[in-house]
Each structure stands twice: as C-alpha cells, then as structure tokens.
Design an enzyme around this catalytic site. Structure first.
Site, mmCIF file in Angstrom:
data_model
loop_
_atom_site.group_PDB
_atom_site.id
_atom_site.type_symbol
_atom_site.label_atom_id
_atom_site.label_comp_id
_atom_site.label_asym_id
_atom_site.label_seq_id
_atom_site.Cartn_x
_atom_site.Cartn_y
_atom_site.Cartn_z
ATOM 1 N N ILE A 182 -3.794 -2.590 12.723
ATOM 2 C CA ILE A 182 -3.273 -2.585 11.361
ATOM 3 C C ILE A 182 -2.242 -1.476 11.240
ATOM 4 C CG2 ILE A 182 -3.825 -2.375 8.924
ATOM 5 C CD1 ILE A 182 -6.591 -3.342 9.495
ATOM 6 N N ASP A 183 -1.006 -1.849 11.058
ATOM 7 C CA ASP A 183 0.094 -0.895 10.981
ATOM 8 C C ASP A 183 0.517 -0.754 9.522
ATOM 9 O OD1 ASP A 183 2.239 0.739 11.353
ATOM 10 O OD2 ASP A 183 3.521 -0.773 12.289
ATOM 11 N N SER A 184 0.217 0.391 8.919
ATOM 12 C CA SER A 184 0.561 0.606 7.515
ATOM 13 C C SER A 184 2.066 0.646 7.306
ATOM 14 C CB SER A 184 -0.066 1.909 7.012
ATOM 15 O OG SER A 184 0.354 3.008 7.813
#
Length: 306
Positions: A182-184
């Site tokens: 999960i890449d913010s």
C-alpha cells in the site's frame, strides 16, 4: 566429561530454527515451514562436525560463513543477489542480537567482580565464564520473544499505513495471488472513469499471458502500434494518460480485472472498480512485492470479515 550428542544436537537444531524464524519474520518473507526446518537441520550439522572433526574447514571462520550462505540458500532460496545479501546480513544481525542479549543477561545475573579490603577483584572459574546449556535453553526463547516483539512494534510504529498485504487478482476466469504494497503516495487515477490505478510488475501479470502474448503487448507499448495487440486482450486493455515526475505527458497500459481481493488486517476487501497498470519489469530489487496498491481502495472498496 560425557557429551550427550543427541541432546546438544537437538538443542542446537531448535535454536537455529528460532533464528531462521526470526529472520523470516523480520524480512516479511513467505518461506514455507518445511524449508525453515531444512535450513535449521543444515545449521545444526555443525555440532557433530565440530565434535568429530574439530580441525575441519567447516569449523573455520571462512567455512562458517560459507555454510551460513548455504543455510540461507536452502531456507529462502535464491531469487536475486540483492535479496540473498539482505537475508544473509539479517541472519547474522539476528544471531548477534540474540547472542549479545544472552551474554548481557548472563553477566547481569552473575558477579564478574567483587570488593575486598584490598580493592576490586575479578574472578572466574576455569577457562572464561561458560554459559550453561540450561541458561541458554531458558534465556534464548526469552531474548528471542523480546527481540521479535520490539522489532514488530518498531515496524508498526514506522510503517503503520504502508505495508505488505496479500492480493488476489481475477481476470479472464483465472485467479492468482501475489504480494502488494500500500503506497500512500500513489494517487494515480484514470481521468475518465475515475478508477484508481494500481501497478503490477511482469512477475505477477505474466501468469495470465503466454510468452508470445507478453512480447506482443510489450512491443505494442513501446511502439504504440495497437494493431499488434493480442486480439484476446483487446477488451481488457485500457490506455491511461498521466503526467510524469518531470512534468511530461505519458501513458500507461492498464488491464480491467474481473475482481481484485486484498486482505487488510482482519478484513477482506473486494473491488471491481480498479485498473491494473502494467509494469514491464520489476517493482523491487528483492522481489518483496509485485503490486503497488492505491490507498483509495481501502476507503471505497467493499469490506468483509476475513
């Protein structure tokens, strides 16, 4: 002095197994348990070798380093040099951390010096101050649990939102699972449909393609000759324009999956409103994940209890 080889060997096997388990936990690796057992068994072979062949090459510093490399290879396999070196270094870090913790506890409980009327006296019994096997058997698991809990807490405090999670993609009637991150910072969306775009590398996506289809797709991407696109994939492909970091306009080949499932904590998140951007290459050097997920998916997708 009587040496109970079976007892010493069994204890070493359990200690080596715990070291490899901690290495796996810190590396967030998905190695099977049977491979951990094989690696621990290979590591424990140093016990009979040291007893029966004390002058062998395996007991030298170089020999131990080479055996450590074999242990890492047998336990975690070899995907690339970068991943292997990371696991090798992490294995030694764990070993030194646990060993240092045991020595610290040992000297905390013992009295390596005392006071007398003539001043400060140090003492020991025999050659050095040996750590008993009973102390190791009790202290090792305690230090192991303490180290793992502190590392886990540090990772949770540092990462929190960005993390590795299982991902399952269903497309053309077939489902395959991989690891996602999960890449913010990933805010890429299709400007027309407003669907979030995730990125998957060729390791994850080539499972749906034949070698010929993948070569045609890659050639089509580089030349933008859409007539060379595999006919079976025409209805699944969508081109998404985006702006690069340097400000130039670019485009991305994306696929429309039938369903995407991610497992976030205790929740199972499913969505069909997503596009999969094709990365012709690898996302990471160590192959720790193959999908770069969009944070919007967590907020808008359907959530079920796992």
């Amino acid at each position: 002095m009587t040496i109970y080889l079976d007892a010493v060997w069994a204890l070493n096997f359990l200690l080596d197994l715990m070291l490899l388990m901690l290495t796996q936990a810190l590396a967030r690796d998905d190695t099977k348990k049977r491979r951990l057992i094989v690696g621990a068994f290979i590591a424990s072979l140093l016990v009979p070798i040291s007893i029966y062949f004390p002058e062998s090459f395996a007991t030298s510093v170089l020999g131990k380093i080479m055996i450590s490399g074999i242990i890492i290879m047998a336990t975690f396999g070899y995907r690339n040099k970068y991943r292997w070196l990371k696991l090798f270094g992490l294995f030694y870090f764990v070993s030194f951390s646990i060993g240092g913790g045991l020595i610290g506890i040992h000297f905390l409980l013992k009295r390596p010096f005392s006071m007398s009327t003539n001043g400060l006296l140090t003492y020991n019994s025999g050659f050095g101050d040996p750590v008993s096997w009973l102390f190791v058997a009790i202290g090792f698991p305690l230090v192991w649990m303490f180290t793992k809990s502190r590392m886990d807490k540090h990772v949770k405090e540092k990462i929190r939102y960005d993390q590795l999670i299982p991902v399952t993609i269903k497309m053309r009637g077939r489902s395959y699972s991989t690891t996602g991150f999960i890449d913010s910072g990933n805010q890429l969306t299709d400007p027309i449909t407003k669907k979030p775009v995730i990125l998957c590398d060729e390791i994850a996506l080539k499972q749906w393609f034949t070698d010929q289809e993948w070569e045609q797709l890659e050639q089509c991407y580089h030349t933008f000759q859409m007539d060379k696109l595999p006919s079976e994939w025409e209805k699944y492909l969508q081109v998404v324009p985006y702006q690069g970091v340097e400000g130039s306009s670019m485009f991305l080949f994306t696929l429309r999956p039938e369903q995407l499932i991610i497992y976030y904590g205790e929740k199972r998140i499913t969505t069909t409103k997503v596009l999969i951007g094709i990365q012709f290459g690898h996302l990471t050097k160590d192959a720790s994940y193959h999908c770069l997920l969009h944070p919007q998916m967590i907020r808008t997708a359907t959530i079920h209890s796992a």
